[in-house]
Scaffold this motif. Structure first.
Motif, mmCIF file in Angstrom:
data_model
loop_
_atom_site.group_PDB
_atom_site.id
_atom_site.type_symbol
_atom_site.label_atom_id
_atom_site.label_comp_id
_atom_site.label_asym_id
_atom_site.label_seq_id
_atom_site.Cartn_x
_atom_site.Cartn_y
_atom_site.Cartn_z
ATOM 1 N N SER A 194 0.828 -1.212 0.000
ATOM 2 C CA SER A 194 0.000 0.000 0.000
ATOM 3 C C SER A 194 0.858 1.257 0.000
ATOM 4 O O SER A 194 0.537 2.242 -0.680
ATOM 5 N N LEU A 195 1.954 1.219 0.742
ATOM 6 C CA LEU A 195 2.873 2.362 0.763
ATOM 7 C C LEU A 195 3.506 2.570 -0.611
ATOM 8 O O LEU A 195 3.730 3.717 -1.024
ATOM 9 N N VAL A 196 3.795 1.473 -1.308
ATOM 10 C CA VAL A 196 4.335 1.594 -2.665
ATOM 11 C C VAL A 196 3.322 2.306 -3.551
ATOM 12 O O VAL A 196 3.670 3.214 -4.316
ATOM 13 N N GLY A 197 2.057 1.904 -3.452
ATOM 14 C CA GLY A 197 1.014 2.550 -4.249
ATOM 15 C C GLY A 197 0.902 4.037 -3.943
ATOM 16 O O GLY A 197 0.816 4.863 -4.855
ATOM 17 N N TYR A 198 0.911 4.378 -2.656
ATOM 18 C CA TYR A 198 0.837 5.793 -2.272
ATOM 19 C C TYR A 198 2.074 6.546 -2.757
ATOM 20 O O TYR A 198 1.984 7.683 -3.249
ATOM 21 N N ALA A 199 3.235 5.899 -2.632
ATOM 22 C CA ALA A 199 4.482 6.542 -3.048
ATOM 23 C C ALA A 199 4.476 6.864 -4.537
ATOM 24 O O ALA A 199 4.998 7.906 -4.956
ATOM 25 N N ARG A 200 3.864 5.998 -5.338
ATOM 26 C CA ARG A 200 3.813 6.251 -6.785
ATOM 27 C C ARG A 200 2.964 7.488 -7.095
ATOM 28 O O ARG A 200 3.236 8.211 -8.052
ATOM 29 N N MET A 201 1.955 7.741 -6.271
ATOM 30 C CA MET A 201 1.174 8.975 -6.425
ATOM 31 C C MET A 201 1.960 10.157 -5.875
ATOM 32 O O MET A 201 1.962 11.243 -6.460
ATOM 33 N N TYR A 202 2.630 9.946 -4.751
ATOM 34 C CA TYR A 202 3.389 11.029 -4.121
ATOM 35 C C TYR A 202 4.466 11.573 -5.053
ATOM 36 O O TYR A 202 4.656 12.791 -5.151
ATOM 37 N N VAL A 203 5.169 10.680 -5.735
ATOM 38 C CA VAL A 203 6.241 11.137 -6.627
ATOM 39 C C VAL A 203 5.701 11.648 -7.956
ATOM 40 O O VAL A 203 6.453 12.081 -8.823
ATOM 41 N N GLY A 204 4.384 11.583 -8.130
ATOM 42 C CA GLY A 204 3.744 12.215 -9.280
ATOM 43 C C GLY A 204 3.754 11.448 -10.579
ATOM 44 O O GLY A 204 3.626 12.042 -11.649
ATOM 45 N N VAL A 205 3.863 10.119 -10.491
ATOM 46 C CA VAL A 205 3.917 9.344 -11.739
ATOM 47 C C VAL A 205 2.671 8.501 -11.976
ATOM 48 O O VAL A 205 2.558 7.846 -13.016
ATOM 49 N N HIS A 206 1.726 8.509 -10.999
ATOM 50 C CA HIS A 206 0.506 7.729 -11.166
ATOM 51 C C HIS A 206 -0.694 8.411 -10.524
ATOM 52 O O HIS A 206 -0.550 9.164 -9.559
ATOM 53 N N TYR A 207 -1.862 8.097 -11.079
ATOM 54 C CA TYR A 207 -3.132 8.536 -10.511
ATOM 55 C C TYR A 207 -3.654 7.468 -9.543
ATOM 56 O O TYR A 207 -3.216 6.311 -9.601
ATOM 57 N N PRO A 208 -4.622 7.829 -8.680
ATOM 58 C CA PRO A 208 -5.222 6.832 -7.783
ATOM 59 C C PRO A 208 -5.809 5.631 -8.514
ATOM 60 O O PRO A 208 -5.684 4.490 -8.048
ATOM 61 N N THR A 209 -6.454 5.858 -9.650
ATOM 62 C CA THR A 209 -7.051 4.737 -10.371
ATOM 63 C C THR A 209 -5.993 3.839 -11.009
ATOM 64 O O THR A 209 -6.229 2.646 -11.211
ATOM 65 N N ASP A 210 -4.831 4.397 -11.328
ATOM 66 C CA ASP A 210 -3.715 3.563 -11.794
ATOM 67 C C ASP A 210 -3.295 2.605 -10.689
ATOM 68 O O ASP A 210 -3.042 1.420 -10.919
ATOM 69 N N VAL A 211 -3.210 3.149 -9.477
ATOM 70 C CA VAL A 211 -2.785 2.370 -8.310
ATOM 71 C C VAL A 211 -3.831 1.319 -7.956
ATOM 72 O O VAL A 211 -3.492 0.162 -7.667
ATOM 73 N N LEU A 212 -5.103 1.710 -7.988
ATOM 74 C CA LEU A 212 -6.178 0.755 -7.697
ATOM 75 C C LEU A 212 -6.152 -0.400 -8.682
ATOM 76 O O LEU A 212 -6.241 -1.577 -8.286
ATOM 77 N N ALA A 213 -6.034 -0.097 -9.945
ATOM 78 C CA ALA A 213 -5.992 -1.149 -10.966
ATOM 79 C C ALA A 213 -4.772 -2.040 -10.782
ATOM 80 O O ALA A 213 -4.847 -3.264 -10.941
ATOM 81 N N GLY A 214 -3.641 -1.442 -10.439
ATOM 82 C CA GLY A 214 -2.426 -2.221 -10.201
ATOM 83 C C GLY A 214 -2.588 -3.169 -9.023
ATOM 84 O O GLY A 214 -2.157 -4.324 -9.079
ATOM 85 N N ALA A 215 -3.232 -2.679 -7.955
ATOM 86 C CA ALA A 215 -3.455 -3.517 -6.772
ATOM 87 C C ALA A 215 -4.359 -4.697 -7.109
ATOM 88 O O ALA A 215 -4.112 -5.835 -6.686
ATOM 89 N N ILE A 216 -5.421 -4.443 -7.883
ATOM 90 C CA ILE A 216 -6.342 -5.510 -8.272
ATOM 91 C C ILE A 216 -5.645 -6.523 -9.175
ATOM 92 O O ILE A 216 -5.777 -7.739 -8.998
ATOM 93 N N LEU A 217 -4.905 -6.011 -10.146
ATOM 94 C CA LEU A 217 -4.214 -6.890 -11.089
ATOM 95 C C LEU A 217 -3.184 -7.755 -10.378
ATOM 96 O O LEU A 217 -3.129 -8.976 -10.586
ATOM 97 N N GLY A 218 -2.362 -7.148 -9.526
ATOM 98 C CA GLY A 218 -1.329 -7.902 -8.825
ATOM 99 C C GLY A 218 -1.898 -8.939 -7.878
ATOM 100 O O GLY A 218 -1.471 -10.096 -7.874
ATOM 101 N N SER A 219 -2.886 -8.529 -7.081
ATOM 102 C CA SER A 219 -3.508 -9.460 -6.134
ATOM 103 C C SER A 219 -4.219 -10.596 -6.863
ATOM 104 O O SER A 219 -4.113 -11.764 -6.471
#
Length: 203
Positions: free
Chosen positions: A152-177
């Motif tokens: 989850s911290l990795v997902g938040y970090a990707r938004m923090y550093v400005g390279v992803h949107y929340p929906t990018d992270v959500l989709a990544g979490a679903i796909l990976g899991s």
């Protein structure tokens, strides 16, 4: 089926939420930046790939040292699951080809360089694939909580550093899991089938 529905909903939302929730969220996160947090989240962001590579290797080595065939097999399943996750992620990036936040809005400043499409988040998907595999292999709270907290911290970090949107992270979490769960389930089914064949052959 449920994972498919959720994933396609997040895909649709990701492609149509470009100028509202996604952008506003990334800008709000950007406003909280400090020098110390920048270094911290850049480190967390970059941890996804090496940790996801080292975990199955470490598990495989442990399996050989202890002569644990189950751990050896699970390590290979985890490695295969991660590889499949990466392949699916990059395939989807090519299909959707969503611009990165900084490419869409000049006021968003990326702290790290990123190539390929924004959707879905590859670092998030591989982190959640690793966390899910570990949690299924060792279903204890002291494994599950740290594993998913890190992912989850990795997902938040990707938004923090400005390279992803929340929906990018959500989709990544679903796909990976989902990839890890399906790989684990398939492996279990194959093992059950193999044991059944052995029992039948013994009669």
């Amino acid at each position: 089926m449920l994972l498919t529905i959720i994933f396609y909903q997040s895909s649709f939302y990701a492609l149509h939420a470009q100028d509202n929730f996604d952008v506003r969220t990334v800008k709000k996160i950007q406003a909280t930046r400090t020098a110390a947090k920048n270094n911290l989240y850049k480190t967390i962001s970059g941890s996804a790939v090496p940790i996801s590579g080292l975990v199955p290797v470490g598990l495989l080595i442990k399996g050989f040292i202890t002569n644990n065939k189950t751990e050896q097999r699970e390590a290979l399943v985890m490695a295969g699951s991660n590889a499949l996750c990466v392949a699916l992620t990059f395939g989807m990036k090519e299909v959707f080809n969503r611009p990165r936040p900084a490419e869409h809005d000049a006021s968003i400043i990326a702290l790290k360089n990123a190539t390929n499409g924004s959707f879905p988040s590859g670092h998030t998907s591989i982190a959640f694939a690793t966390a899910t595999s570990l949690s299924l292999l060792y279903p204890k709270w002291y494994v599950i909580v740290p594993a998913y907290s890190w992912a989850s911290l990795v997902g938040y970090a990707r938004m923090y550093v400005g390279v992803h949107y929340p929906t990018d992270v959500l989709a990544g979490a679903i796909l990976g899991s989902g990839t890890a769960w399906l790989s684990h389930k398939l492996n279990n089914n194959l093992q059950k089938a193999a044991h059944k064949q052995k029992r039948l052959a013994a009669y």
